[in-house]
Design an enzyme around this catalytic site. Structure first.
Site, PDB file in Angstrom:
ATOM      1  N   ASP A 201       5.675 -15.457  17.930  1.00  0.00           N
ATOM      2  CA  ASP A 201       6.905 -15.062  18.645  1.00  0.00           C
ATOM      3  C   ASP A 201       6.607 -13.889  19.573  1.00  0.00           C
ATOM      4  O   ASP A 201       7.169 -12.814  19.427  1.00  0.00           O
ATOM      5  CB  ASP A 201       8.013 -14.690  17.635  1.00  0.00           C
ATOM      6  CG  ASP A 201       7.652 -13.495  16.754  1.00  0.00           C
ATOM      7  OD1 ASP A 201       6.443 -13.187  16.592  1.00  0.00           O
ATOM      8  OD2 ASP A 201       8.581 -12.827  16.251  1.00  0.00           O
TER       9      ASP A 201
ATOM     10  N   ASP B 204      -0.106  -8.318  13.829  1.00  0.00           N
ATOM     11  CA  ASP B 204      -0.447  -9.745  13.917  1.00  0.00           C
ATOM     12  C   ASP B 204      -1.938 -10.056  14.109  1.00  0.00           C
ATOM     13  O   ASP B 204      -2.435 -11.049  13.557  1.00  0.00           O
ATOM     14  CB  ASP B 204       0.370 -10.410  15.041  1.00  0.00           C
ATOM     15  CG  ASP B 204       1.868 -10.397  14.723  1.00  0.00           C
ATOM     16  OD1 ASP B 204       2.217 -10.255  13.537  1.00  0.00           O
ATOM     17  OD2 ASP B 204       2.665 -10.524  15.659  1.00  0.00           O
TER      18      ASP B 204
HETATM   19  C1  BDR Z   1       6.021  -8.341  12.522  1.00  0.00           C
HETATM   20  O1  BDR Z   1       7.304  -8.286  13.144  1.00  0.00           O
HETATM   21  C2  BDR Z   1       7.191  -8.447  14.521  1.00  0.00           C
HETATM   22  O2  BDR Z   1       8.007  -7.552  15.186  1.00  0.00           O
HETATM   23  C3  BDR Z   1       5.729  -8.266  14.856  1.00  0.00           C
HETATM   24  O3  BDR Z   1       5.369  -9.084  15.955  1.00  0.00           O
HETATM   25  C4  BDR Z   1       5.033  -8.682  13.600  1.00  0.00           C
HETATM   26  O4  BDR Z   1       4.788 -10.071  13.586  1.00  0.00           O
HETATM   27  C5  BDR Z   1       5.779  -7.045  11.810  1.00  0.00           C
HETATM   28  O5  BDR Z   1       6.744  -6.838  10.837  1.00  0.00           O
HETATM   29 CA    CA Z   2       5.004 -11.425  15.566  1.00  0.00          CA
END
Ligand code: BDR
Ligand code: CA
Length: 317
Positions: A11, A241
């Site tokens: 995402d 990530d």
């Molecule tokens: C996760 O939440 C998203 O905001 C970031 O991309 C990551 O995947 C961290 O909690």
């Molecule tokens: Ca993410």
């Protein structure tokens, strides 16, 4: 040795973008496609961001499939406080030529996994809606998934509520489907991703690579680290990530412990918590390998190697 086949379900998202960057140009990985989900921002934004990142890196041949725009059960949540209005605030991209494919991400996952020899790892770095939906629509894909590696959850504190991490809280029911799929799962939670904080000196170090990828890294981190400081008070943003991809590239990077993991679906204050039975209180079988530690220095070396593999001429920017 054959390259490890992966599908990245994401995402984007600043840290998703770095994960894509790492996966899209690794000699050890074959990135079959990106499947996109709503999470950090709407599906329209996250799909567009994925295309921008691949185009910037000169990796337009990697297909992008947009999928679910809403979670399975709960209302949609986004993370505009961290990732901004577009979901990827900071870099200024040239006009977009690349577009997502016509096929829905869930159909792509089902089609590709069914046709596979069981040799594809699905890496998720967003809410697990697409994979959860695919597993519900076509349960036969379960045995075809080699492994699920996810960024999500925590066995300590959350980052959206005291109990829950964003990716799991954004679709706890989908996470439950994935965690009960019976497939090998590696859970990279906040417990380790909060150990890889991107301090200003790291940004300076990566800038020295001096190519399209390092410029993207710097522009992304300027916004991301500022937002993390405002929201959490960290001096450097946790690069959540990319840990998923880094641990595929270097299996010893992260230490894990097998645990029984259950997603809290109770709609109370702990909704979306990953209850990880680290001490085996429940006497239940382990359902995931949960990351408990990471070698941060090695992680930054992997990021730098990944950046340096991009040549200046590869950028279509
Ligand atoms: C996760 O939440 C998203 O905001 C970031 O991309 C990551 O995947 C961290 O909690
Ligand atoms: Ca993410």
């Amino acid at each position: 040795m054959a390259r490890q086949k992966i599908i990245c379900d994401c995402d984007p998202g600043h840290d998703d973008a770095i994960a894509i960057l790492l996966a899209a140009n690794s000699p050890d990985l074959e990135l079959l496609g990106l499947t996109i989900v709503a999470g950090n921002q709407t599906l329209e934004n996250t799909g567009r961001n994925a295309c921008h990142v691949l185009q910037w890196l000169g990796r337009e041949q990697i297909p992008v499939y947009t999928g679910c725009g809403r979670p399975m059960v709960r209302d949609r949540v986004t993370a505009g406080d961290i990732h901004g209005k577009t979901g990827l605030d900071g870099p200024v991209f040239p006009p977009l030529r690349k577009a997502p494919e016509g096929e829905h991400a869930v159909s792509y996952l089902i089609r590709t996994l069914l046709a596979s020899e069981g040799d594809i790892t699905v890496v998720t770095s967003g809410p697990m809606t697409n994979l959860g939906m695919a597993l519900r629509m076509e349960p036969r894909i379960a045995e075809k998934i080699q492994r699920i590696v996810l960024m999500g959850g925590s066995y300590t504190n959350g980052n959206v509520t005291p109990a829950a991490e964003f990716n799991i809280l954004a679709d706890p029911e989908a996470a439950h489907v994935c965690f009960t799929s019976g497939r090998p799962i590696t859970m990279i939670g906040l417990d380790v991703t909060r150990k890889v904080l991107c301090y200003p000196e790291i940004v300076e170090r990566m800038a020295k690579a001096g190519n399209c990828a390092s410029r993207l890294f710097v522009d992304l981190m300027k916004h991301f680290c500022k937002a993390q400081k405002e929201v959490f008070g960290w001096e450097g943003g946790p690069l959540h990530d990319p840990v998923t991809i880094a641990c595929l590239l270097d299996p010893g990077l992260v230490s894990t412990k097998p645990m029984n993991v259950q997603i809290d679906l109770s709609h109370g204050p702990s909704y979306g918590r990953t209850n990880c039975d680290a001490f085996g209180y429940l006497g239940l079988p382990a359902t995931a390998d949960v990351a408990v530690d990471i070698d941060a220095d090695r992680f930054w070396d992997i990021i730098e190697d990944g950046l340096r593999r991009y040549g200046e001429t590869e950028a279509r920017a």
